[in-house]
Write a protein that holds these residues in place. Sequence first.
Motif, PDB file in Angstrom:
ATOM      1  N   ALA A  85      29.979  31.014  45.754  1.00  0.00           N
ATOM      2  CA  ALA A  85      29.580  31.467  44.414  1.00  0.00           C
ATOM      3  C   ALA A  85      28.436  30.615  43.884  1.00  0.00           C
ATOM      4  CB  ALA A  85      30.776  31.413  43.472  1.00  0.00           C
ATOM      5  N   PHE A  86      28.520  29.280  44.091  1.00  0.00           N
ATOM      6  CA  PHE A  86      27.434  28.402  43.651  1.00  0.00           C
ATOM      7  C   PHE A  86      26.129  28.817  44.302  1.00  0.00           C
ATOM      8  CE2 PHE A  86      30.651  24.727  43.137  1.00  0.00           C
ATOM      9  CZ  PHE A  86      31.024  25.236  41.898  1.00  0.00           C
ATOM     10  N   SER A  87      26.168  29.029  45.616  1.00  0.00           N
ATOM     11  CA  SER A  87      24.939  29.358  46.345  1.00  0.00           C
ATOM     12  C   SER A  87      24.354  30.665  45.839  1.00  0.00           C
ATOM     13  CB  SER A  87      25.207  29.487  47.841  1.00  0.00           C
ATOM     14  OG  SER A  87      26.249  28.636  48.218  1.00  0.00           O
ATOM     15  N   ILE A  88      25.212  31.653  45.626  1.00  0.00           N
ATOM     16  CA  ILE A  88      24.696  32.939  45.164  1.00  0.00           C
ATOM     17  C   ILE A  88      24.092  32.790  43.772  1.00  0.00           C
ATOM     18  CG2 ILE A  88      25.292  35.311  44.571  1.00  0.00           C
ATOM     19  CD1 ILE A  88      27.626  35.026  46.610  1.00  0.00           C
ATOM     20  N   ALA A  89      24.814  32.089  42.884  1.00  0.00           N
ATOM     21  CA  ALA A  89      24.324  31.943  41.512  1.00  0.00           C
ATOM     22  C   ALA A  89      23.039  31.127  41.480  1.00  0.00           C
ATOM     23  CB  ALA A  89      25.395  31.292  40.645  1.00  0.00           C
ATOM     24  N   ALA A  90      22.937  30.157  42.400  1.00  0.00           N
ATOM     25  CA  ALA A  90      21.765  29.282  42.394  1.00  0.00           C
ATOM     26  C   ALA A  90      20.510  29.992  42.873  1.00  0.00           C
ATOM     27  CB  ALA A  90      22.035  28.051  43.264  1.00  0.00           C
ATOM     28  N   VAL A  91      20.669  31.124  43.561  1.00  0.00           N
ATOM     29  CA  VAL A  91      19.515  31.867  44.053  1.00  0.00           C
ATOM     30  C   VAL A  91      18.668  32.384  42.895  1.00  0.00           C
ATOM     31  CG1 VAL A  91      18.839  34.011  45.230  1.00  0.00           C
ATOM     32  CG2 VAL A  91      20.593  32.526  46.217  1.00  0.00           C
ATOM     33  N   PHE A  92      19.340  32.703  41.777  1.00  0.00           N
ATOM     34  CA  PHE A  92      18.603  33.299  40.665  1.00  0.00           C
ATOM     35  C   PHE A  92      17.893  32.223  39.844  1.00  0.00           C
ATOM     36  CE2 PHE A  92      21.994  36.156  41.785  1.00  0.00           C
ATOM     37  CZ  PHE A  92      21.328  37.361  41.887  1.00  0.00           C
TER      38      PHE A  92
ATOM     39  N   ALA B 162      31.905  38.310  41.666  1.00  0.00           N
ATOM     40  CA  ALA B 162      32.314  39.590  42.250  1.00  0.00           C
ATOM     41  C   ALA B 162      32.165  39.533  43.767  1.00  0.00           C
ATOM     42  CB  ALA B 162      31.481  40.727  41.674  1.00  0.00           C
ATOM     43  N   ILE B 163      31.043  38.989  44.233  1.00  0.00           N
ATOM     44  CA  ILE B 163      30.795  38.967  45.679  1.00  0.00           C
ATOM     45  C   ILE B 163      31.860  38.160  46.420  1.00  0.00           C
ATOM     46  CG2 ILE B 163      29.219  38.119  47.464  1.00  0.00           C
ATOM     47  CD1 ILE B 163      26.920  39.032  45.715  1.00  0.00           C
ATOM     48  N   ILE B 164      32.261  37.025  45.831  1.00  0.00           N
ATOM     49  CA  ILE B 164      33.253  36.239  46.579  1.00  0.00           C
ATOM     50  C   ILE B 164      34.625  36.900  46.574  1.00  0.00           C
ATOM     51  CG2 ILE B 164      32.050  34.050  46.220  1.00  0.00           C
ATOM     52  CD1 ILE B 164      34.167  33.350  44.146  1.00  0.00           C
ATOM     53  N   GLN B 165      34.859  37.861  45.661  1.00  0.00           N
ATOM     54  CA  GLN B 165      36.158  38.556  45.678  1.00  0.00           C
ATOM     55  C   GLN B 165      36.169  39.728  46.661  1.00  0.00           C
ATOM     56  OE1 GLN B 165      38.130  36.849  44.199  1.00  0.00           O
ATOM     57  NE2 GLN B 165      37.213  36.008  42.348  1.00  0.00           N
ATOM     58  N   VAL B 166      34.986  40.211  47.005  1.00  0.00           N
ATOM     59  CA  VAL B 166      34.911  41.405  47.861  1.00  0.00           C
ATOM     60  C   VAL B 166      35.719  41.265  49.156  1.00  0.00           C
ATOM     61  CG1 VAL B 166      33.356  42.786  49.285  1.00  0.00           C
ATOM     62  CG2 VAL B 166      32.798  42.340  46.902  1.00  0.00           C
ATOM     63  N   PRO B 167      35.514  40.159  49.927  1.00  0.00           N
ATOM     64  CA  PRO B 167      36.239  40.102  51.204  1.00  0.00           C
ATOM     65  C   PRO B 167      37.759  40.056  51.027  1.00  0.00           C
ATOM     66  CG  PRO B 167      35.135  38.029  50.749  1.00  0.00           C
ATOM     67  CD  PRO B 167      34.616  39.012  49.756  1.00  0.00           C
TER      68      PRO B 167
ATOM     69  N   MET C  41      35.105  44.029  59.422  1.00  0.00           N
ATOM     70  CA  MET C  41      36.058  42.921  59.381  1.00  0.00           C
ATOM     71  C   MET C  41      35.430  41.618  59.857  1.00  0.00           C
ATOM     72  SD  MET C  41      38.267  44.205  57.858  1.00  0.00           S
ATOM     73  CE  MET C  41      38.735  43.530  56.835  1.00  0.00           C
ATOM     74  N   ARG C  42      34.472  41.720  60.765  1.00  0.00           N
ATOM     75  CA  ARG C  42      33.805  40.501  61.211  1.00  0.00           C
ATOM     76  C   ARG C  42      33.051  39.872  60.042  1.00  0.00           C
ATOM     77  NH1 ARG C  42      32.895  41.316  67.103  1.00  0.00           N
ATOM     78  NH2 ARG C  42      35.049  41.774  66.646  1.00  0.00           N
ATOM     79  N   VAL C  43      32.292  40.705  59.313  1.00  0.00           N
ATOM     80  CA  VAL C  43      31.545  40.208  58.157  1.00  0.00           C
ATOM     81  C   VAL C  43      32.506  39.609  57.123  1.00  0.00           C
ATOM     82  CG1 VAL C  43      30.067  40.882  56.228  1.00  0.00           C
ATOM     83  CG2 VAL C  43      29.698  41.871  58.494  1.00  0.00           C
ATOM     84  N   VAL C  44      33.573  40.338  56.879  1.00  0.00           N
ATOM     85  CA  VAL C  44      34.556  39.888  55.888  1.00  0.00           C
ATOM     86  C   VAL C  44      35.147  38.535  56.294  1.00  0.00           C
ATOM     87  CG1 VAL C  44      36.898  40.363  55.101  1.00  0.00           C
ATOM     88  CG2 VAL C  44      35.151  42.114  54.919  1.00  0.00           C
ATOM     89  N   ASP C  45      35.463  38.390  57.569  1.00  0.00           N
ATOM     90  CA  ASP C  45      36.065  37.137  58.020  1.00  0.00           C
ATOM     91  C   ASP C  45      35.097  35.973  57.907  1.00  0.00           C
ATOM     92  OD1 ASP C  45      38.476  38.235  58.457  1.00  0.00           O
ATOM     93  OD2 ASP C  45      38.191  38.588  60.600  1.00  0.00           O
ATOM     94  N   VAL C  46      33.817  36.257  58.179  1.00  0.00           N
ATOM     95  CA  VAL C  46      32.813  35.205  58.007  1.00  0.00           C
ATOM     96  C   VAL C  46      32.769  34.771  56.546  1.00  0.00           C
ATOM     97  CG1 VAL C  46      30.337  34.737  58.014  1.00  0.00           C
ATOM     98  CG2 VAL C  46      31.404  35.846  59.981  1.00  0.00           C
ATOM     99  N   MET C  47      32.759  35.767  55.644  1.00  0.00           N
ATOM    100  CA  MET C  47      32.710  35.434  54.224  1.00  0.00           C
ATOM    101  C   MET C  47      33.939  34.647  53.798  1.00  0.00           C
ATOM    102  SD  MET C  47      31.192  38.920  52.566  1.00  0.00           S
ATOM    103  CE  MET C  47      31.109  38.370  50.868  1.00  0.00           C
ATOM    104  N   LEU C  48      35.081  35.017  54.363  1.00  0.00           N
ATOM    105  CA  LEU C  48      36.310  34.326  53.981  1.00  0.00           C
ATOM    106  C   LEU C  48      36.344  32.895  54.497  1.00  0.00           C
ATOM    107  CD1 LEU C  48      39.086  37.033  54.392  1.00  0.00           C
ATOM    108  CD2 LEU C  48      38.339  35.909  52.305  1.00  0.00           C
ATOM    109  N   SER C  49      35.586  32.639  55.578  1.00  0.00           N
ATOM    110  CA  SER C  49      35.629  31.312  56.166  1.00  0.00           C
ATOM    111  C   SER C  49      34.814  30.308  55.347  1.00  0.00           C
ATOM    112  CB  SER C  49      35.126  31.357  57.606  1.00  0.00           C
ATOM    113  OG  SER C  49      33.743  31.625  57.599  1.00  0.00           O
ATOM    114  N   ILE C  50      33.932  30.825  54.474  1.00  0.00           N
ATOM    115  CA  ILE C  50      33.175  29.925  53.603  1.00  0.00           C
ATOM    116  C   ILE C  50      34.006  29.669  52.350  1.00  0.00           C
ATOM    117  CG2 ILE C  50      31.018  29.632  52.321  1.00  0.00           C
ATOM    118  CD1 ILE C  50      29.855  31.835  54.123  1.00  0.00           C
ATOM    119  N   PRO C  51      34.119  28.396  51.916  1.00  0.00           N
ATOM    120  CA  PRO C  51      34.851  28.142  50.678  1.00  0.00           C
ATOM    121  C   PRO C  51      34.254  28.982  49.550  1.00  0.00           C
ATOM    122  CG  PRO C  51      34.302  26.093  51.767  1.00  0.00           C
ATOM    123  CD  PRO C  51      33.617  27.173  52.544  1.00  0.00           C
ATOM    124  N   SER C  52      35.102  29.686  48.837  1.00  0.00           N
ATOM    125  CA  SER C  52      34.585  30.728  47.962  1.00  0.00           C
ATOM    126  C   SER C  52      33.769  30.167  46.810  1.00  0.00           C
ATOM    127  CB  SER C  52      35.731  31.587  47.439  1.00  0.00           C
ATOM    128  OG  SER C  52      36.616  30.791  46.699  1.00  0.00           O
TER     129      SER C  52
END
Lengths: 351, 320
Positions: B168-175, B188-193, B153-164
């Motif tokens: 998504a931009f950051s994750i997509a930009a990694v590739f 998909a990743i931003i929907q997980v939390p 839940m800690r990880v999930v809450d951290v993810m939720l605190s970042i604007p989704s």
Amino acid sequence: MTTTTSHASPPAASGSNQPLLEVEDLRVTFGGRKGPQFTAVDGISFSVAPGQTVGLVGESGCGKSVTSLAIMNLLPGRGNKVTGSVRFDGKELLTLGDAAMRDLRGADLAMIFQDPLSSLNPVVPLGVQVSEVLQRHRRMKKPAANKRSEELLGKVGIPDPTRRLNEYPHQLSGGMRQRALIAMALACEPRMLIADEPTTALDVTIQAQILALLKELVEESGTALMMITHDLGVVAGLCDEVNVLYGGRIVERAARHELFATPRHPYTGGLLASIPRLDLPRGGRLNPVKGSVADNIPWDEGCAFAPRCNSVIDVCTQKSPDLAPDEATSDRLLRCHNPLTTDASDSTQEA
Amino acid sequence: MSENTSGSRWGDKKKAKIDSLAKSTSKKDDEGVSLLQSAWRRLRTDVVFLIGATIIVLFILLAIFAPWIAPHDPSAQLLLDQVRPQTNPVPGPQEGFPLGADPAGRDLLSRLIVGSQQTLIVGVFATLGGLLGGLTLGTLAGGIGGWVDSAIMRVVDVMLSIPSLLMAFSIAAVFANPTQWTVILAIAIIQVPIFARLLRGSMLAQRHSDHVLAARSLGVKPAPIVFRHMLPNSLGPVIVQATLVLATSIIDAAALSFLGLGNPDDRQPEWGQMLGKAQDYFNTYPHLAFYPAICIIIVALGFTLMGESLREALDPKSRR
Ligand SMILES: Nc1ncnc2c1ncn2[C@@H]1O[C@H](COP(=O)(O)OP(=O)(O)OP(=O)(O)O)[C@@H](O)[C@H]1O
Ligand SMILES: [Mg+2]
């Protein structure tokens, strides 16, 4: 046996044999740490022998369900403290490990709950729920478990069990749901059954049928039955021995006949007087126990029932009464400074 | 009681109407009917749900049969000879090309129709991916509890605190070389939390429910308690959320493509990407942006309408 426990087991109607379940000084406390502490069950002792039916009677909130959950080791664990001793067949349950306790539950020690609809899993067919228990404890294969489930449903009086196996809880009537729960509890022929107000949610006819079913079970297979109820009518039909519970403590314990013939604790008397009776003249008033549990005073300051008691005397609010053998009748345990007289209650015959 | 409902359950619309009239007069009918059945009864006559469902069904049919419905090959530059980069870069509507063509001379209508496929694929796979991750984490957290719960839940809450969308931009930009699958992964990743938190919450409620207590009183082991008694009863809100997430993931995918973080290969049309490419011509040829935008809005609206009415129908508090 110590002296304290020897008088805690007065001669029971039919249980002269070795007790199966022995509860000693059971105490359950909620809260603590930061919040206020609340003792829901305050030092209860009783025992149940095979073939015996012991009643636990009292009004809502007096700690009946908490007692049964503590015996089954099913309290959440966090936020509550359980002390005392619960011995089942000589085994101490309160310190038994999780896995061992799981092996015991459903196999030797089973429970029936108050609300038959919410106690069944709504998304699993009945047959699966019953055979789950058999597969778990009896290591039965699926076809065998299915067949046995069908027999069990038939045995507890569910019509057309073959069809019911594939039905979901919401497709059954309330009475059938309770029967299904009983079938699940009985699946592995437990030696002890705890029934927590099994008929409260049912209408009167179904109530009588369910009670008859339980009675038959005790008589046929010698199951020990602990019957929790707030309904003295249930007690009258079923229990050998009755424990009247008030504010987490036992206030009176007697065999059924004696309790109904001569209630000694004013609370027991009040409970009996509040049963509607057909032999009373029309327009005669019921006498419910006045006040509510909210009026209780703590047990250490006197008798918790004192604020609601009709025969209260000074000592009741000064000294806490002990549970002791009743001198006048010598057939029961009583926790009262000023018990009802033995002849004043002549009018209260067995219901 | 199953007899008197079965007749209407399979009945036509007229019967449904009569049913709803009957229901409004006799509440008794609802007794002993499962949550799903009563939800379905309400949905059947719910205009909002029917509109949403119609949009979704049409959209899915369109996506499946796109190659046969589209009048032209979406990547064939059929009107290239009309493209005049200086004077008239975008061929207008004409015989056989009702919406005209794009700046590469390809039929706009065909591209919109075939573009529905990508949108559906991205929406469905991103949601499934999010569901898979969310269900796993949520089941672990709600089923095991204790420190596992706290950690997840800690990880999930951290993810939720970042604007989704930012995440998504950051994750997509990694590739280095984005494809539609990187878009799917990012969304998909931003929907997980969201799914994890939702499932964990309803599993916790189940943990203290009567039927779980009853199952425990019968000695049922922890694994079947979680998977047979808790999980199936906790899925309602997750399913509703999944419908709503389909809408947001379609919009998010469009946003990623719009910003050039999607599949750069425009031979495979995609609404968000079409929208992005239309930017250059927005002043003079706004219709290039208008059509894909309208498509995105309608489909997202369809999923939202359906999800919201599902939520309402499944909410026990709003049951009649
Ligand atoms: N988890 C809990 N946390 C705090 N207090 C609790 C908890 N469970 C029960 N109690 C308290 O313990 C007391 C006894 O509750 P219990 O459920 O045993 O009553 P009961 O005798 O079974 O009543 P009923 O006839 O209504 O079922 C109540 O005052 C209740 O508020
Ligand atoms: Mg109770």
